[in-house]
Design a protein around this motif. Sequence first.
Motif, PDB file in Angstrom:
ATOM      1  N   ARG A 127       0.831  -1.205   0.000  1.00  0.00           N
ATOM      2  CA  ARG A 127       0.000   0.000   0.000  1.00  0.00           C
ATOM      3  C   ARG A 127       0.860   1.248   0.000  1.00  0.00           C
ATOM      4  O   ARG A 127       0.603   2.202  -0.722  1.00  0.00           O
ATOM      5  CB  ARG A 127      -0.896   0.020   1.239  1.00  0.00           C
ATOM      6  CG  ARG A 127      -2.297  -0.460   0.987  1.00  0.00           C
ATOM      7  CD  ARG A 127      -3.178  -0.124   2.178  1.00  0.00           C
ATOM      8  NE  ARG A 127      -2.682  -0.778   3.376  1.00  0.00           N
ATOM      9  CZ  ARG A 127      -2.961  -2.035   3.694  1.00  0.00           C
ATOM     10  NH1 ARG A 127      -3.752  -2.740   2.941  1.00  0.00           N
ATOM     11  NH2 ARG A 127      -2.460  -2.575   4.771  1.00  0.00           N
ATOM     12  N   LEU A 128       1.898   1.233   0.824  1.00  0.00           N
ATOM     13  CA  LEU A 128       2.778   2.405   0.906  1.00  0.00           C
ATOM     14  C   LEU A 128       3.517   2.607  -0.411  1.00  0.00           C
ATOM     15  O   LEU A 128       3.726   3.736  -0.845  1.00  0.00           O
ATOM     16  CB  LEU A 128       3.764   2.244   2.061  1.00  0.00           C
ATOM     17  CG  LEU A 128       3.140   2.312   3.456  1.00  0.00           C
ATOM     18  CD1 LEU A 128       4.164   2.008   4.528  1.00  0.00           C
ATOM     19  CD2 LEU A 128       2.504   3.681   3.698  1.00  0.00           C
ATOM     20  N   GLU A 129       3.904   1.517  -1.046  1.00  0.00           N
ATOM     21  CA  GLU A 129       4.586   1.619  -2.341  1.00  0.00           C
ATOM     22  C   GLU A 129       3.686   2.240  -3.399  1.00  0.00           C
ATOM     23  O   GLU A 129       4.121   3.087  -4.166  1.00  0.00           O
ATOM     24  CB  GLU A 129       5.037   0.243  -2.825  1.00  0.00           C
ATOM     25  CG  GLU A 129       6.478  -0.058  -2.467  1.00  0.00           C
ATOM     26  CD  GLU A 129       6.827  -1.502  -2.743  1.00  0.00           C
ATOM     27  OE1 GLU A 129       6.470  -2.015  -3.824  1.00  0.00           O
ATOM     28  OE2 GLU A 129       7.443  -2.120  -1.860  1.00  0.00           O
ATOM     29  N   ILE A 130       2.427   1.791  -3.429  1.00  0.00           N
ATOM     30  CA  ILE A 130       1.478   2.343  -4.397  1.00  0.00           C
ATOM     31  C   ILE A 130       1.326   3.839  -4.176  1.00  0.00           C
ATOM     32  O   ILE A 130       1.366   4.651  -5.100  1.00  0.00           O
ATOM     33  CB  ILE A 130       0.106   1.634  -4.297  1.00  0.00           C
ATOM     34  CG1 ILE A 130       0.232   0.190  -4.798  1.00  0.00           C
ATOM     35  CG2 ILE A 130      -0.965   2.372  -5.088  1.00  0.00           C
ATOM     36  CD1 ILE A 130      -0.983  -0.682  -4.500  1.00  0.00           C
ATOM     37  N   GLU A 131       1.203   4.219  -2.907  1.00  0.00           N
ATOM     38  CA  GLU A 131       1.049   5.621  -2.551  1.00  0.00           C
ATOM     39  C   GLU A 131       2.283   6.427  -2.975  1.00  0.00           C
ATOM     40  O   GLU A 131       2.188   7.528  -3.504  1.00  0.00           O
ATOM     41  CB  GLU A 131       0.848   5.728  -1.041  1.00  0.00           C
ATOM     42  CG  GLU A 131       0.351   7.059  -0.598  1.00  0.00           C
ATOM     43  CD  GLU A 131      -1.026   6.985   0.047  1.00  0.00           C
ATOM     44  OE1 GLU A 131      -1.576   5.867   0.195  1.00  0.00           O
ATOM     45  OE2 GLU A 131      -1.547   8.042   0.389  1.00  0.00           O
ATOM     46  N   PHE A 132       3.437   5.836  -2.750  1.00  0.00           N
ATOM     47  CA  PHE A 132       4.698   6.466  -3.138  1.00  0.00           C
ATOM     48  C   PHE A 132       4.764   6.670  -4.653  1.00  0.00           C
ATOM     49  O   PHE A 132       5.066   7.760  -5.138  1.00  0.00           O
ATOM     50  CB  PHE A 132       5.857   5.587  -2.647  1.00  0.00           C
ATOM     51  CG  PHE A 132       7.214   6.034  -3.105  1.00  0.00           C
ATOM     52  CD1 PHE A 132       7.879   7.068  -2.467  1.00  0.00           C
ATOM     53  CD2 PHE A 132       7.829   5.403  -4.185  1.00  0.00           C
ATOM     54  CE1 PHE A 132       9.131   7.477  -2.892  1.00  0.00           C
ATOM     55  CE2 PHE A 132       9.088   5.811  -4.620  1.00  0.00           C
ATOM     56  CZ  PHE A 132       9.734   6.851  -3.973  1.00  0.00           C
ATOM     57  N   GLU A 133       4.436   5.622  -5.395  1.00  0.00           N
ATOM     58  CA  GLU A 133       4.472   5.686  -6.862  1.00  0.00           C
ATOM     59  C   GLU A 133       3.504   6.750  -7.388  1.00  0.00           C
ATOM     60  O   GLU A 133       3.852   7.525  -8.276  1.00  0.00           O
ATOM     61  CB  GLU A 133       4.083   4.332  -7.475  1.00  0.00           C
ATOM     62  CG  GLU A 133       5.052   3.202  -7.187  1.00  0.00           C
ATOM     63  CD  GLU A 133       6.305   3.257  -8.055  1.00  0.00           C
ATOM     64  OE1 GLU A 133       6.221   3.848  -9.149  1.00  0.00           O
ATOM     65  OE2 GLU A 133       7.351   2.737  -7.623  1.00  0.00           O
TER      66      GLU A 133
END
Length: 329
Positions: A279-285
């Motif tokens: 989830r954090l990666e998606i948000e980061f991207e």
Amino acid sequence: LAGVVEAVLSGDRLVLSRLITEVENISEPGKTALDELFPKTGRAYLVGVTGAPGTGKSSLVNRLTQVLRRERNLKIAIVAVDPSSPFTGGAILGDRVRMRDLTGDPGVFIRSMATRGELGGLARATSGVVQVLDAAGYDLIIIETVGAGQSEVDIARLAHTTLVVEAPGMGDDIQAIKAGILEIADILVINKADLPGVESAERALKSNLEMGYPGTINGKVGHRTVKQQKADERAGWVPPVLKTIALSESGFSELIAAIFEHKEFLETSGLHAQRDRERLEIEFENTLRDKLVSDWKLQVSPAEIMKVKDQLYLRKLSPSQAVEKLSKK
Ligand SMILES: Nc1nc2c(ncn2[C@@H]2O[C@H](COP(=O)(O)OP(=O)(O)OP(=O)(O)O)[C@@H](O)[C@H]2O)c(=O)[nH]1
Ligand SMILES: [Mg+2]
């Protein structure tokens, strides 16, 4: 702003409501507050509730919250998301009436998301609102969406445990199968179990689970990340099919048990932590993409963009050539 963050952390509901509005609008103060609250997030357990219109999602969320409040010492927040713009006013009013039993309980916070044109924007705004509620100390956050498409799938991806709600009455014609949302279910709920047709709905859901879960449902291929997540989970979790009557309390202790069993499963298998990172990666991207696009737009003059777009419309430049040309400036 420092005052706002402190007030939210100390449980000031009025300040919390106002901050949520800022976050919903993705305003500058909202963004700054999210940054400050971020270290306090990651504690709440998120339950998504989705399904076709009228299956009784709001009634079920209302009852679930009531029973949970009585039986467990948990602070609960409810976020009702309704992207179908023309009906939002009515839907919010309806939800308010249905959830009236819960108002007055200081351990419950209810929020209906305002509609916005852009569906991606809704998923993003919901994610921000959930982060605020998480930081504010709500142990359980229930997110209700009408199951209709990609935006619901995106919102469901926020949740740790996703309930897909179905209702009997249409024979084997299961709405969730038609909408292709069955594959995001961790728990399948047949609500309105007091109505005729429960057995055939149950049969249809179970045979669908056995057939293709969680790959292609009616030829529709699900979102890849969800599919992968679900494939991982399949190793150890088969979505149970449960029956509830939201007008009474029938089936709710089983439903609550299933939610906490799934939570336990995610935690012991390591999937909870893995999902959190994803989830954090998606948000980061997403944030990175937004930033790159807006930075790029600052470097190119609107007149320049218009000129190149004219050539694009005339098919003298392909979209990628157009971008290439503007990037060389
Ligand atoms: N018979 C019966 N009716 C129910 C049950 N649960 C909900 N209803 C009724 O079904 C109708 C729709 O309920 P809602 O809770 O608004 O359904 P929803 O899925 O939230 O609807 P939308 O948000 O508009 O998609 C209402 O009239 C409820 O009273 C149930 O278990 N049995
Ligand atoms: Mg509803």
